[in-house]
Enzyme design. Structure first.
Site, PDB file in Angstrom:
ATOM      1  N   HIS A 105       0.840  -1.209   0.000  1.00  0.00           N
ATOM      2  CA  HIS A 105       0.000   0.000   0.000  1.00  0.00           C
ATOM      3  C   HIS A 105       0.876   1.260   0.000  1.00  0.00           C
ATOM      4  CE1 HIS A 105      -2.805  -2.767   2.503  1.00  0.00           C
ATOM      5  NE2 HIS A 105      -3.402  -2.612   1.333  1.00  0.00           N
ATOM      6  N   LYS A 159     -15.241  -6.538   5.082  1.00  0.00           N
ATOM      7  CA  LYS A 159     -14.418  -7.501   5.814  1.00  0.00           C
ATOM      8  C   LYS A 159     -14.525  -7.286   7.319  1.00  0.00           C
ATOM      9  CE  LYS A 159     -11.120  -7.513   2.069  1.00  0.00           C
ATOM     10  NZ  LYS A 159      -9.920  -6.853   1.569  1.00  0.00           N
ATOM     11  N   ARG A 174      -2.997  -6.488  -7.871  1.00  0.00           N
ATOM     12  CA  ARG A 174      -1.810  -7.346  -7.712  1.00  0.00           C
ATOM     13  C   ARG A 174      -1.827  -8.458  -8.736  1.00  0.00           C
ATOM     14  NH1 ARG A 174      -3.366  -8.444  -1.621  1.00  0.00           N
ATOM     15  NH2 ARG A 174      -5.252  -8.667  -2.851  1.00  0.00           N
ATOM     16  N   SER A 200      -2.807  -8.305   3.323  1.00  0.00           N
ATOM     17  CA  SER A 200      -2.969  -8.131   4.770  1.00  0.00           C
ATOM     18  C   SER A 200      -3.454  -9.437   5.406  1.00  0.00           C
ATOM     19  CB  SER A 200      -3.956  -6.999   5.063  1.00  0.00           C
ATOM     20  OG  SER A 200      -3.478  -5.792   4.512  1.00  0.00           O
TER      21      SER A 200
END
Ligand code: PNS
Length: 162
Positions: A18, A42, A91, A129
């Site tokens: 990030h 989430k 990604r 993460s």
């Protein structure tokens, strides 16, 4: 022409992936708002306030970056902050499906806001993460993936919850 961009996410926690993207984006726009979803999809390990604090600490060196929390729809928050560009990092190809849907829906909601995809730095393609939390829970070092403050916060949080 847009001078402000918003970089939204869960950031649970923020990683070098990030931060690399924030640094690159900060050279493209006058101002970047990194924004933490307070009630995203989430379930987060860190509270929104903790995530805000962590991002603020590790982005201090960027003069044109600020950090804010948001609730509700992202496009409404972007408009309220005069941001016409939403930045999202990609990604892998598997990221693309969801990002494509989200960008499409955001465009339906607010056509004047553009989503800009930036490809994650090769060094961080495998970084997420969620994976970091699994690795940290097993006591492995995270120094390649997150700044020392974040590594400490992760270990503290996981130990406190044990
Ligand atoms: O880091 P993440 O979890 O991939 O970020 C997802 C996030 C927070 C950007 C996304 O869930 C979001 O924008 N949530 C806010 C609610 C919203 O606007 N939903 C409609 C998206 S089309």
């Amino acid at each position: 022409m847009s001078h402000n961009a918003i970089y939204p996410g869960s950031f649970d926690p923020i990683t070098y992936g990030h931060i690399d993207l924030i640094e690159r984006a900060s050279k493209l726009f006058e101002h970047i708002i990194v924004t933490v979803a307070e009630n995203g999809r989430k379930k987060c390990l860190f509270s929104a306030a903790e995530r805000l604090d962590m991002i603020t600490t590790v982005t201090q060196r960027f003069a044109n970056v600020s950090v804010m929390a948001f609730d509700g729809l992202l496009v409404d928050f972007a408009k309220s902050q005069q941001c016409e560009v939403i930045i999202r990092g990609i990604r892998t190809i598997s990221d693309f499906d969801f990002e494509f849907q989200m960008a499409g829906m955001n465009r339906h909601l607010t056509p004047e806001i553009e989503t800009l995809f930036m490809i994650t730095n090769n060094r961080y393609h495998a970084l997420s993460s969620s994976l970091l939390k699994e690795i940290a829970a097993r006591g492995k070092t995270l120094e390649q993936f997150v700044p020392p403050e974040i590594e400490r916060a992760l270990f503290n949080k996981l130990t406190a919850g044990a």
